[in-house]
Design an enzyme around this catalytic site. Structure first.
Site, PDB file in Angstrom:
ATOM      1  N   HIS A  16       7.725  -0.258  -0.920  1.00  0.00           N
ATOM      2  CA  HIS A  16       7.597   0.542   0.267  1.00  0.00           C
ATOM      3  C   HIS A  16       8.234  -0.098   1.421  1.00  0.00           C
ATOM      4  CE1 HIS A  16       4.995   3.261   3.129  1.00  0.00           C
ATOM      5  NE2 HIS A  16       5.756   2.480   3.706  1.00  0.00           N
ATOM      6  N   HIS A  18      10.677  -0.045   5.268  1.00  0.00           N
ATOM      7  CA  HIS A  18      11.342   0.693   6.345  1.00  0.00           C
ATOM      8  C   HIS A  18      12.692  -0.301   6.691  1.00  0.00           C
ATOM      9  CE1 HIS A  18       8.211   3.517   7.181  1.00  0.00           C
ATOM     10  NE2 HIS A  18       7.486   2.445   6.571  1.00  0.00           N
ATOM     11  N   LYS A 102       8.406  11.351  -0.037  1.00  0.00           N
ATOM     12  CA  LYS A 102       7.388  11.215   0.827  1.00  0.00           C
ATOM     13  C   LYS A 102       6.802  12.162   1.518  1.00  0.00           C
ATOM     14  CE  LYS A 102       5.041   8.093   2.862  1.00  0.00           C
ATOM     15  NZ  LYS A 102       5.452   6.818   3.717  1.00  0.00           N
ATOM     16  N   HIS A 139       1.513   9.331   2.542  1.00  0.00           N
ATOM     17  CA  HIS A 139       0.796   8.601   3.600  1.00  0.00           C
ATOM     18  C   HIS A 139      -0.601   9.175   3.823  1.00  0.00           C
ATOM     19  CE1 HIS A 139       0.851   6.150   7.522  1.00  0.00           C
ATOM     20  NE2 HIS A 139      -0.319   6.857   7.698  1.00  0.00           N
ATOM     21  N   HIS A 177       0.463   2.003   0.789  1.00  0.00           N
ATOM     22  CA  HIS A 177      -0.165   1.136   1.666  1.00  0.00           C
ATOM     23  C   HIS A 177      -1.974   1.353   1.962  1.00  0.00           C
ATOM     24  CE1 HIS A 177       0.507   4.352   4.527  1.00  0.00           C
ATOM     25  NE2 HIS A 177       1.555   4.067   4.657  1.00  0.00           N
ATOM     26  N   ASP A 251       5.470  -2.394   3.465  1.00  0.00           N
ATOM     27  CA  ASP A 251       5.741  -1.603   4.582  1.00  0.00           C
ATOM     28  C   ASP A 251       6.229  -2.354   5.639  1.00  0.00           C
ATOM     29  OD1 ASP A 251       5.185   0.778   6.162  1.00  0.00           O
ATOM     30  OD2 ASP A 251       3.122   0.392   6.616  1.00  0.00           O
TER      31      ASP A 251
HETATM   32  C1  NCD Z   1       5.848   2.740   9.983  1.00  0.00           C
HETATM   33  C2  NCD Z   1       7.072   2.793  10.747  1.00  0.00           C
HETATM   34  O1  NCD Z   1       7.016   2.220  11.742  1.00  0.00           O
HETATM   35  O2  NCD Z   1       7.836   3.556  10.496  1.00  0.00           O
HETATM   36  N1  NCD Z   1       4.716   2.005  10.719  1.00  0.00           N
HETATM   37  C3  NCD Z   1       3.657   1.659  10.253  1.00  0.00           C
HETATM   38  O3  NCD Z   1       2.690   1.153  11.199  1.00  0.00           O
HETATM   39  N2  NCD Z   1       3.364   1.357   8.918  1.00  0.00           N
HETATM   40  C4  NCD Z   1       5.404   4.093   9.369  1.00  0.00           C
HETATM   41  C5  NCD Z   1       4.344   3.795   8.420  1.00  0.00           C
HETATM   42  O4  NCD Z   1       4.493   3.517   7.080  1.00  0.00           O
HETATM   43  O5  NCD Z   1       3.112   4.659   8.405  1.00  0.00           O
HETATM   44 ZN    ZN Z   2       5.459   2.848   5.804  1.00  0.00          ZN
END
Ligand code: NCD
Ligand code: ZN
Length: 352
Positions: A16, A18, A102, A139, A177, A251
């Site tokens: 996971h 970003h 997702k 999520h 998460h 995450d």
């Molecule tokens: C994530 C993001 O910033 O894209 N933020 C977070 O707090 N984890 C989005 C997500 O995974 O919920």
């Molecule tokens: Zn995330």
């Protein structure tokens, strides 16, 4: 018994992540590409990655941002919308572009405004995914305005996840998460073998007090938000238990420092620079260093039906400071999770 001084693991994966795009992608990617061999890349760009063509193009931008010779495979995901055509998911999965889809409940988190408003609206898409064996990444937070922010995950399990699993009895689902003892217990109790969960470093290391230590601490704000101590302890138990349904997902979610240190600060922690060192710290504290490799490098690959990685990474017991900031070309900065703090493990640089 002497403490382990070096820890060599099969190369792990991040289930996971970003990575964002453009200069942020360029600034953060190397932190994940070493040590992780593969990552499930989240699709919540602006605009979101909803089509096979967009995912292909995004994958190409990630590969182009890698330093020469770095071996890293981005596994792309589709951002599920109410109107995502089932055939788009099928085509993306069959062509090896989409590893998963997702599900963001609309409004649950950063860039989730195009997400799903009710499971019924995506029933055809979920049926198709079920028949393909394509995992649904969830999520898991209720967005009902009357639900307390700390209860959103537990309420989602009852309101949405249980009915969804009942309606799609063969759909592979990852609760992303997880943050609560309810989620840990729910996944542990599942007997179907098609439910898994990722766990972040921050939810293993901190309880919600971290948000308020001496004042408001925006760099400890992510979604789902940190929870009370009993939840953290439950997560540590399942993560270090050896149960194959629980696996590593950082995450890591970079936001500019200025956008976090604001009157309305963004949710997300950029933990990639220290994630593996953090997991090692937690597993050692729990007396479970011998189970770290399974959590980091085996369970997720097995869940996704992918081969295990061949290479290794090494952590050395040597105090090392997490960088204060990762700089962008224009002078702005991203402050990593635990930036400026010292962790007991140092990640060895990649061998050439
Ligand atoms: C994530 C993001 O910033 O894209 N933020 C977070 O707090 N984890 C989005 C997500 O995974 O919920
Ligand atoms: Zn995330």
């Amino acid at each position: 018994m002497a403490a382990t001084d070096a820890l060599t693991l099969r190369r792990p994966d991040d289930w996971h992540l970003h990575l964002r795009d453009a200069e942020i992608l360029q600034a953060v990617l190397a932190h994940s590409a070493h040590p992780f061999a593969r990552a499930i890349v989240m699709p919540n760009l602006k605009p979101p990655v909803t089509t096979v063509a967009a995912a292909r193009a995004y994958r190409a931008r990630i590969l182009a941002a890698l330093a020469p010779g770095v071996d890293f495979t981005p596994l792309m995901t589709a951002y599920l919308c109410d109107d995502t055509p089932a055939d788009e998911l099928r085509r993306g999965f069959e062509e090896g572009v989409f590893a998963a889809a997702k599900l963001y409940p609309a409004g649950a988190t950063t860039h989730s405004e195009f997400g799903v408003t009710s499971t019924a609206r995506v029933a055809r898409a979920l049926e198709t995914m079920q028949s393909l064996g394509m995992p649904l990444l969830v999520h898991g937070e209720s967005t009902r305005p009357e639900v307390d922010v700390f209860d959103r995950e537990a309420v989602f399990i009852d309101d949405t996840l249980q009915p969804l699993l009942a309606d799609f009895p063969a759909l592979k689902v990852v609760m992303e998460h997880i943050t609560t003892l309810q989620a840990a217990a729910f996944v542990s109790a599942d007997a179907s073998g098609r439910l898994g969960a990722t766990i972040t470093p921050q939810h293993l290391m901190f309880n919600r007090n971290a948000l308020f230590t001496g004042g408001i601490r925006p760099h400890f704000y992510c979604l789902p938000v940190l929870k009370a101590e009993r939840h953290r302890l439950a997560l540590r138990r399942v993560a270090t238990s050896g149960d194959p349904r629980f696996f590593l997902g950082t995450d890591s979610a970079p936001h500019l420092r200025a956008l976090k240190e604001a009157a309305c600060g963004c949710a997300g922690m950029f933990n990639a620079p220290s994630a593996l060192q953090c997991y090692a710290t937690v597993f050692e504290e729990e007396g479970a260093l011998d189970r770290l490799e399974a959590f980091a490098s085996v369970h997720g690959a097995r869940f996704y039906g992918l081969p295990l990685n061949q290479g290794t990474v090494t952590l050395r017991r040597q105090p090392a400071m997490v960088p204060q900031d990762v700089r962008l070309p224009g002078g702005s900065a991203i402050h990593p999770f635990l930036g400026g703090s010292t962790l007991p493990w140092r990640l060895e640089p990649a061998a050439d």
